[in-house]
Design an enzyme around this catalytic site. Structure first.
Site, mmCIF file in Angstrom:
data_model
loop_
_atom_site.group_PDB
_atom_site.id
_atom_site.type_symbol
_atom_site.label_atom_id
_atom_site.label_comp_id
_atom_site.label_asym_id
_atom_site.label_seq_id
_atom_site.Cartn_x
_atom_site.Cartn_y
_atom_site.Cartn_z
ATOM 1 N N ASP A 91 0.818 -1.212 0.000
ATOM 2 C CA ASP A 91 0.000 0.000 0.000
ATOM 3 C C ASP A 91 0.854 1.265 0.000
ATOM 4 O O ASP A 91 0.624 2.173 -0.794
ATOM 5 C CB ASP A 91 -0.951 0.024 1.197
ATOM 6 N N ASP A 104 0.587 -0.779 5.592
ATOM 7 C CA ASP A 104 -0.453 -1.561 4.951
ATOM 8 C C ASP A 104 -1.781 -1.216 5.597
ATOM 9 O O ASP A 104 -1.939 -1.349 6.806
ATOM 10 C CB ASP A 104 -0.154 -3.066 5.106
#
Length: 152
Positions: A91, A104
Site C-alpha cells: 500500500d 499496509d
C-alpha cells in the site's frame, strides 16, 4: 451503515495527522508531513518462487526468531506446492530519517468501540489473517527493490 462524507474526511484527517514515532529516536512525524518524492504508493512487486511448499515455508521461518502466532498461522496454510512468481502490492512504502517504512491499510471490523482494538485483539486479528507472513513478504519485496536501487 455508510459513513457520512464529513465523518470520513475527519477519519482520514486523523490518520494522516496522527504522530508516528521515528524509530531512530528523532521526533515524531505524520503521514501528512511526508514529501511526495519519499513515498511509493501501491508498489507492485514480483519475485520468483522456485519450489514453495508449506513445509519449506515453515522451515524458513522456523530458523528465525518469529512470533508463535506466525508459526501457528503457517500451520493453517493450505496450498499445493508451487513454482512461478509471487506478485503483490504494498500500500505504501516511504522513507523518513534515512529509514524505510512499510504501511499496509487494514479495514478489519473488530467491534464498534475502542476497546475492540486493544493490543490483544489486534494481535489476534493479525495472527488470524497471517499478517505476520504478509509483513515478511513485503519486507523482502522492499529489500529487493532497495537493493536494486541503492548502492549501500
Amino acid at each position: 451503515m455508510e459513513a457520512e462524507p464529513a465523518s470520513l474526511r475527519l477519519f482520514l484527517k486523523n490518520i494522516v495527522s496522527s504522530p508516528l514515532p521515528d524509530v531512530s529516536g528523532g521526533n515524531c512525524f505524520t503521514l501528512a508531513s511526508l514529501s511526495e518524492s519519499s513515498c511509493l504508493r501501491e508498489m507492485e512487486f514480483y519475485f520468483p518462487l522456485k519450489h514453495l511448499t508449506r513445509k519449506r515455508l515453515k522451515q524458513v521461518f522456523g530458523s528465525l526468531n518469529t512470533p508463535s502466532d506466525l508459526s501457528a498461522g503457517l500451520g493453517r496454510l493450505a496450498f499445493a506446492p508451487t513454482r512461478g512468481f509471487m506478485r503483490g502490492f504494498i500500500d505504501l512504502a516511504f522513507s523518513f530519517g534515512h529509514r524505510y517504512y512499510l504501511l499496509d491499510w487494514k479495514s478489519n471490523h473488530l467491534g464498534s468501540g475502542p476497546q475492540s482494538y486493544d493490543d490483544k485483539k489486534l494481535a489476534a486479528a493479525m495472527a488470524k489473517g497471517n499478517y505476520f507472513l504478509q509483513y515478511h513478504l513485503y519486507a523482502l519485496a522492499l529489500h529487493r527493490y532497495l537493493s536494486n536501487r541503492l548502492c549501500d
